[in-house]
Design a protein around this motif. Sequence first.
Motif, short mmCIF file in Angstrom:
data_model
loop_
_atom_site.label_atom_id
_atom_site.label_comp_id
_atom_site.label_asym_id
_atom_site.label_seq_id
_atom_site.Cartn_x
_atom_site.Cartn_y
_atom_site.Cartn_z
N PRO A 6 0.86 -1.19 0.00
CA PRO A 6 0.00 0.00 0.00
C PRO A 6 0.90 1.24 0.00
O PRO A 6 1.77 1.38 0.86
CB PRO A 6 -0.80 -0.12 1.30
N MET A 7 0.71 2.13 -0.96
CA MET A 7 1.61 3.27 -1.14
C MET A 7 0.85 4.59 -1.10
O MET A 7 -0.36 4.63 -1.33
CB MET A 7 2.35 3.14 -2.47
N ASP A 8 1.59 5.69 -0.91
CA ASP A 8 0.98 7.01 -0.89
C ASP A 8 1.09 7.73 -2.23
O ASP A 8 0.77 8.91 -2.34
CB ASP A 8 1.56 7.88 0.23
N GLY A 9 1.56 7.05 -3.26
CA GLY A 9 1.68 7.64 -4.58
C GLY A 9 2.10 6.58 -5.59
O GLY A 9 2.19 5.40 -5.26
N ASP A 10 2.36 7.02 -6.82
CA ASP A 10 2.70 6.06 -7.87
C ASP A 10 4.08 6.30 -8.48
O ASP A 10 4.34 5.95 -9.62
CB ASP A 10 1.64 6.05 -8.97
N ASN A 11 4.98 6.87 -7.70
CA ASN A 11 6.34 7.11 -8.15
C ASN A 11 7.27 6.15 -7.41
O ASN A 11 7.34 6.17 -6.18
CB ASN A 11 6.74 8.56 -7.86
N THR A 12 8.00 5.34 -8.15
CA THR A 12 8.85 4.32 -7.55
C THR A 12 9.90 4.92 -6.62
O THR A 12 10.21 4.34 -5.58
CB THR A 12 9.56 3.50 -8.65
N GLN A 13 10.44 6.07 -6.96
CA GLN A 13 11.51 6.68 -6.18
C GLN A 13 11.01 7.53 -5.01
O GLN A 13 11.67 7.61 -3.99
CB GLN A 13 12.41 7.53 -7.08
N GLU A 14 9.86 8.16 -5.15
CA GLU A 14 9.41 9.12 -4.15
C GLU A 14 8.27 8.63 -3.25
O GLU A 14 8.10 9.14 -2.15
CB GLU A 14 8.99 10.42 -4.83
N SER A 15 7.50 7.68 -3.71
CA SER A 15 6.36 7.20 -2.92
C SER A 15 6.84 6.35 -1.75
O SER A 15 7.88 5.73 -1.80
CB SER A 15 5.42 6.38 -3.79
N GLU A 16 6.02 6.34 -0.69
CA GLU A 16 6.37 5.58 0.50
C GLU A 16 5.24 4.66 0.91
O GLU A 16 4.07 4.90 0.62
CB GLU A 16 6.70 6.54 1.65
N LEU A 17 5.62 3.62 1.63
CA LEU A 17 4.66 2.68 2.19
C LEU A 17 3.77 3.41 3.18
O LEU A 17 4.24 4.26 3.94
CB LEU A 17 5.43 1.56 2.90
N THR A 18 2.50 3.11 3.16
CA THR A 18 1.55 3.76 4.06
C THR A 18 0.57 2.70 4.59
O THR A 18 0.63 1.54 4.20
CB THR A 18 0.80 4.89 3.31
N GLY A 19 -0.33 3.11 5.45
CA GLY A 19 -1.30 2.18 6.00
C GLY A 19 -2.30 1.71 4.96
O GLY A 19 -2.57 2.40 3.97
N ILE A 20 -2.86 0.55 5.17
CA ILE A 20 -3.82 -0.03 4.23
C ILE A 20 -5.02 0.89 4.02
O ILE A 20 -5.47 1.09 2.89
CB ILE A 20 -4.28 -1.42 4.73
N LEU A 21 -5.52 1.48 5.08
CA LEU A 21 -6.71 2.31 4.98
C LEU A 21 -6.44 3.69 4.37
O LEU A 21 -7.37 4.36 3.93
CB LEU A 21 -7.36 2.46 6.36
N THR A 22 -5.19 4.11 4.36
CA THR A 22 -4.85 5.43 3.80
C THR A 22 -4.15 5.35 2.46
O THR A 22 -3.75 6.38 1.91
CB THR A 22 -3.96 6.22 4.79
N ALA A 23 -3.99 4.16 1.92
CA ALA A 23 -3.28 3.98 0.64
C ALA A 23 -4.05 4.63 -0.51
O ALA A 23 -5.25 4.42 -0.65
CB ALA A 23 -3.07 2.50 0.35
N THR A 24 -3.34 5.42 -1.31
CA THR A 24 -3.94 5.99 -2.51
C THR A 24 -3.59 5.16 -3.74
O THR A 24 -4.26 5.27 -4.76
CB THR A 24 -3.47 7.44 -2.73
N HIS A 25 -2.54 4.37 -3.63
CA HIS A 25 -2.10 3.49 -4.71
C HIS A 25 -1.63 2.17 -4.12
O HIS A 25 -1.28 2.09 -2.94
CB HIS A 25 -0.95 4.12 -5.50
N TRP A 26 -1.63 1.14 -4.96
CA TRP A 26 -1.12 -0.17 -4.57
C TRP A 26 -0.04 -0.55 -5.56
O TRP A 26 -0.25 -0.46 -6.77
CB TRP A 26 -2.26 -1.20 -4.59
N ALA A 27 1.09 -0.98 -5.04
CA ALA A 27 2.19 -1.40 -5.90
C ALA A 27 2.34 -2.91 -5.83
O ALA A 27 2.21 -3.50 -4.76
CB ALA A 27 3.49 -0.74 -5.46
N THR A 28 2.58 -3.52 -6.98
CA THR A 28 2.99 -4.92 -7.00
C THR A 28 4.45 -4.94 -7.42
O THR A 28 4.84 -4.28 -8.38
CB THR A 28 2.14 -5.77 -7.97
N VAL A 29 5.23 -5.68 -6.68
CA VAL A 29 6.67 -5.78 -6.95
C VAL A 29 6.99 -7.25 -7.16
O VAL A 29 6.81 -8.07 -6.25
CB VAL A 29 7.50 -5.21 -5.78
#
Length: 100
Positions: A6-29
């Motif tokens: 669960p991430m706070d954005g969609d930029n690989t370099q600048e986005s950070e992990l965030t809580g599940i309920l506050t995630a604005t984006h989801w990353a699959t790695v």
Amino acid sequence: MLLLLPMDGDNTQESELTGILTATHWATVEVEEGRVVEINFYTDRSEIEGWLDAVIVTNNYEPVMEFIDNQMMVLVAHTQRTVDDIVEAYLFRELHDLSV
């Protein structure tokens, strides 16, 4: 291994992990043989198709029962927040396994 973050954005370099309920984006790695193969970002988790092996969360108190019910491993990144740091911690087995 396909990791869900669960991430706070969609930029690989600048986005950070965030809580599940506050995630604005989801990353699959996708990680294979000790390296990142592919990173994808989604605005809605329902857009993700296929089997996910693990979800990475920020703390032990995240609402993770849905993931456990779906046979996913739940790993906790207590201090890691960037995709690079999380992948490195995963590879060196530094993430706490919540489902144990």
